[in-house]
Write a protein that holds these residues in place. Structure first.
Motif, PDB file in Angstrom:
ATOM      1  N   THR A   1       3.483  -7.630  -0.900  1.00 41.87           N
ATOM      2  CA  THR A   1       2.852  -8.310  -2.031  1.00 41.87           C
ATOM      3  C   THR A   1       1.456  -7.784  -2.348  1.00 41.87           C
ATOM      4  OG1 THR A   1       1.914 -10.029  -0.612  1.00 41.87           O
ATOM      5  CG2 THR A   1       4.105 -10.455  -1.564  1.00 41.87           C
ATOM      6  N   GLY A   2       0.878  -7.022  -1.424  1.00 40.16           N
ATOM      7  CA  GLY A   2      -0.485  -6.539  -1.631  1.00 40.16           C
ATOM      8  C   GLY A   2      -1.490  -7.666  -1.549  1.00 40.16           C
ATOM      9  N   THR A   3      -1.212  -8.631  -0.672  1.00 41.48           N
ATOM     10  CA  THR A   3      -2.099  -9.784  -0.506  1.00 41.48           C
ATOM     11  C   THR A   3      -2.297 -10.061   0.979  1.00 41.48           C
ATOM     12  OG1 THR A   3      -0.259 -11.354  -0.549  1.00 41.48           O
ATOM     13  CG2 THR A   3      -1.329 -10.858  -2.659  1.00 41.48           C
ATOM     14  N   TRP A   4      -3.231 -10.935   1.272  1.00 44.01           N
ATOM     15  CA  TRP A   4      -3.487 -11.380   2.634  1.00 44.01           C
ATOM     16  C   TRP A   4      -2.765 -12.693   2.894  1.00 44.01           C
ATOM     17  CZ3 TRP A   4      -6.113  -8.494   6.072  1.00 44.01           C
ATOM     18  CH2 TRP A   4      -6.924  -7.467   5.572  1.00 44.01           C
ATOM     19  N   TYR A   5      -2.394 -12.905   4.143  1.00 44.99           N
ATOM     20  CA  TYR A   5      -1.900 -14.222   4.538  1.00 44.99           C
ATOM     21  C   TYR A   5      -2.529 -14.591   5.868  1.00 44.99           C
ATOM     22  CZ  TYR A   5       1.514 -11.999   7.671  1.00 44.99           C
ATOM     23  OH  TYR A   5       2.113 -11.265   8.653  1.00 44.99           O
ATOM     24  N   CYS A   6      -2.620 -15.890   6.097  1.00 46.01           N
ATOM     25  CA  CYS A   6      -3.257 -16.396   7.304  1.00 46.01           C
ATOM     26  C   CYS A   6      -2.205 -16.543   8.398  1.00 46.01           C
ATOM     27  CB  CYS A   6      -3.923 -17.738   7.014  1.00 46.01           C
ATOM     28  SG  CYS A   6      -4.724 -18.444   8.479  1.00 46.01           S
ATOM     29  N   ASP A   7      -2.444 -15.876   9.515  1.00 45.22           N
ATOM     30  CA  ASP A   7      -1.508 -15.910  10.630  1.00 45.22           C
ATOM     31  C   ASP A   7      -2.098 -16.671  11.820  1.00 45.22           C
ATOM     32  OD1 ASP A   7       0.982 -15.255  11.708  1.00 45.22           O
ATOM     33  OD2 ASP A   7       0.209 -13.441  12.659  1.00 45.22           O
ATOM     34  N   ASP A   8      -3.075 -17.507  11.565  1.00 43.31           N
ATOM     35  CA  ASP A   8      -3.744 -18.294  12.596  1.00 43.31           C
ATOM     36  C   ASP A   8      -3.027 -19.639  12.734  1.00 43.31           C
ATOM     37  OD1 ASP A   8      -5.424 -19.848  14.160  1.00 43.31           O
ATOM     38  OD2 ASP A   8      -7.228 -19.437  12.988  1.00 43.31           O
ATOM     39  N   GLU A   9      -2.276 -19.805  13.820  1.00 44.09           N
ATOM     40  CA  GLU A   9      -1.463 -21.016  13.970  1.00 44.09           C
ATOM     41  C   GLU A   9      -2.291 -22.293  14.091  1.00 44.09           C
ATOM     42  OE1 GLU A   9       0.296 -21.605  18.145  1.00 44.09           O
ATOM     43  OE2 GLU A   9       0.054 -19.424  17.962  1.00 44.09           O
TER      44      GLU A   9
ATOM     45  N   SER B   1       0.126  -3.107 -10.414  1.00 47.08           N
ATOM     46  CA  SER B   1      -1.051  -2.287 -10.134  1.00 47.08           C
ATOM     47  C   SER B   1      -1.058  -1.848  -8.671  1.00 47.08           C
ATOM     48  CB  SER B   1      -2.308  -3.082 -10.454  1.00 47.08           C
ATOM     49  OG  SER B   1      -3.457  -2.383 -10.069  1.00 47.08           O
ATOM     50  N   TYR B   2      -0.772  -2.775  -7.773  1.00 48.36           N
ATOM     51  CA  TYR B   2      -0.751  -2.482  -6.340  1.00 48.36           C
ATOM     52  C   TYR B   2       0.308  -1.436  -6.013  1.00 48.36           C
ATOM     53  CZ  TYR B   2       0.396  -3.086  -1.417  1.00 48.36           C
ATOM     54  OH  TYR B   2       0.690  -2.869  -0.093  1.00 48.36           O
ATOM     55  N   LYS B   3       1.511  -1.618  -6.531  1.00 51.47           N
ATOM     56  CA  LYS B   3       2.598  -0.689  -6.229  1.00 51.47           C
ATOM     57  C   LYS B   3       2.371   0.683  -6.853  1.00 51.47           C
ATOM     58  CE  LYS B   3       6.180  -3.869  -4.998  1.00 51.47           C
ATOM     59  NZ  LYS B   3       7.578  -4.207  -5.073  1.00 51.47           N
ATOM     60  N   SER B   4       1.712   0.738  -7.993  1.00 54.66           N
ATOM     61  CA  SER B   4       1.435   2.046  -8.584  1.00 54.66           C
ATOM     62  C   SER B   4       0.381   2.781  -7.785  1.00 54.66           C
ATOM     63  CB  SER B   4       0.992   1.904 -10.038  1.00 54.66           C
ATOM     64  OG  SER B   4      -0.296   1.327 -10.113  1.00 54.66           O
TER      65      SER B   4
ATOM     66  N   ILE C   1       0.232   2.710  -4.399  1.00 51.32           N
ATOM     67  CA  ILE C   1       0.786   3.141  -3.124  1.00 51.32           C
ATOM     68  C   ILE C   1       1.183   4.604  -3.224  1.00 51.32           C
ATOM     69  CG2 ILE C   1       2.672   2.846  -1.478  1.00 51.32           C
ATOM     70  CD1 ILE C   1       2.660  -0.099  -2.146  1.00 51.32           C
ATOM     71  N   GLY C   2       0.622   5.398  -2.348  1.00 47.69           N
ATOM     72  CA  GLY C   2       0.955   6.814  -2.293  1.00 47.69           C
ATOM     73  C   GLY C   2       0.277   7.661  -3.352  1.00 47.69           C
ATOM     74  N   SER C   3      -0.472   7.033  -4.237  1.00 50.79           N
ATOM     75  CA  SER C   3      -1.125   7.823  -5.290  1.00 50.79           C
ATOM     76  C   SER C   3      -2.576   8.130  -4.950  1.00 50.79           C
ATOM     77  CB  SER C   3      -1.053   7.070  -6.619  1.00 50.79           C
ATOM     78  OG  SER C   3      -1.851   5.905  -6.554  1.00 50.79           O
ATOM     79  N   GLY C   4      -3.011   7.660  -3.791  1.00 54.59           N
ATOM     80  CA  GLY C   4      -4.391   7.915  -3.396  1.00 54.59           C
ATOM     81  C   GLY C   4      -5.339   6.818  -3.827  1.00 54.59           C
ATOM     82  N   THR C   5      -4.833   5.809  -4.542  1.00 52.52           N
ATOM     83  CA  THR C   5      -5.675   4.683  -4.922  1.00 52.52           C
ATOM     84  C   THR C   5      -5.336   3.501  -4.048  1.00 52.52           C
ATOM     85  OG1 THR C   5      -4.119   3.918  -6.585  1.00 52.52           O
ATOM     86  CG2 THR C   5      -5.861   5.419  -7.321  1.00 52.52           C
ATOM     87  N   LYS C   6      -6.230   2.562  -3.994  1.00 50.64           N
ATOM     88  CA  LYS C   6      -6.028   1.384  -3.169  1.00 50.64           C
ATOM     89  C   LYS C   6      -5.615   0.218  -4.033  1.00 50.64           C
ATOM     90  CE  LYS C   6      -9.479   2.758   0.200  1.00 50.64           C
ATOM     91  NZ  LYS C   6     -10.704   2.409   0.860  1.00 50.64           N
ATOM     92  N   GLY C   7      -4.746  -0.625  -3.489  1.00 50.78           N
ATOM     93  CA  GLY C   7      -4.375  -1.848  -4.193  1.00 50.78           C
ATOM     94  C   GLY C   7      -5.465  -2.883  -4.030  1.00 50.78           C
ATOM     95  N   SER C   8      -5.400  -3.930  -4.795  1.00 51.62           N
ATOM     96  CA  SER C   8      -6.375  -5.003  -4.668  1.00 51.62           C
ATOM     97  C   SER C   8      -5.631  -6.260  -4.287  1.00 51.62           C
ATOM     98  CB  SER C   8      -7.111  -5.209  -5.983  1.00 51.62           C
ATOM     99  OG  SER C   8      -6.219  -5.601  -6.986  1.00 51.62           O
ATOM    100  N   PHE C   9      -6.398  -7.291  -3.945  1.00 58.83           N
ATOM    101  CA  PHE C   9      -5.734  -8.518  -3.559  1.00 58.83           C
ATOM    102  C   PHE C   9      -6.044  -9.654  -4.518  1.00 58.83           C
ATOM    103  CE2 PHE C   9      -9.189  -7.608  -0.599  1.00 58.83           C
ATOM    104  CZ  PHE C   9     -10.105  -8.567  -0.966  1.00 58.83           C
TER     105      PHE C   9
END
Length: 102
Positions: free
Chosen positions: A46-54, A87-90, A92-100
């Motif tokens: 998804t190009g996002t963060w998730y919280c993995d703190d139980e 935007s995130y998927k475009s 990937i691999g193109s040398g640019t970074k996705g955002s969140f």
């Protein structure tokens, strides 16, 4: 120090700086460092963060556009998410970074 040694020192220093900058998390820092979450994970789908703190009140939640979403399906319904994902998927691999989002 000879010119060659000085030049090589500069090259090595530059390569080390680039390597350090490229190491670790290419997505940037977690979105809400002061939120009740000590373990952020990057979701590359998804190009996002998730919280993995139980122990967090945000456990299992995705963060996008300055909001928390309780599930991936709710995240995908968020306003602006499709644009973000394209935007995130475009990037990937193109040398640019996705955002969140935001």
């Amino acid at each position: 120090m000879s010119k060659t040694k000085k030049m090589m020192s500069g090259v090595v220093a530059t390569l080390m700086a680039v390597s350090v900058a490229g190491c670790g998390n290419e997505e940037g820092l977690p979105p809400v460092p002061d939120a009740d979450c000590d373990d952020w994970e990057w979701d590359s789908e998804t190009g996002t963060w998730y919280c993995d703190d139980e122990y967090s009140s945000h456990h299992g939640m995705y963060y996008f556009g300055k909001r928390f979403y309780k599930s991936k399906s709710l995240l995908k319904q968020a306003n602006g998410f499709n644009s973000h994902l394209n935007s995130y998927k475009s990037g990937i691999g193109s040398g640019t970074k996705g955002s969140f989002g935001g």
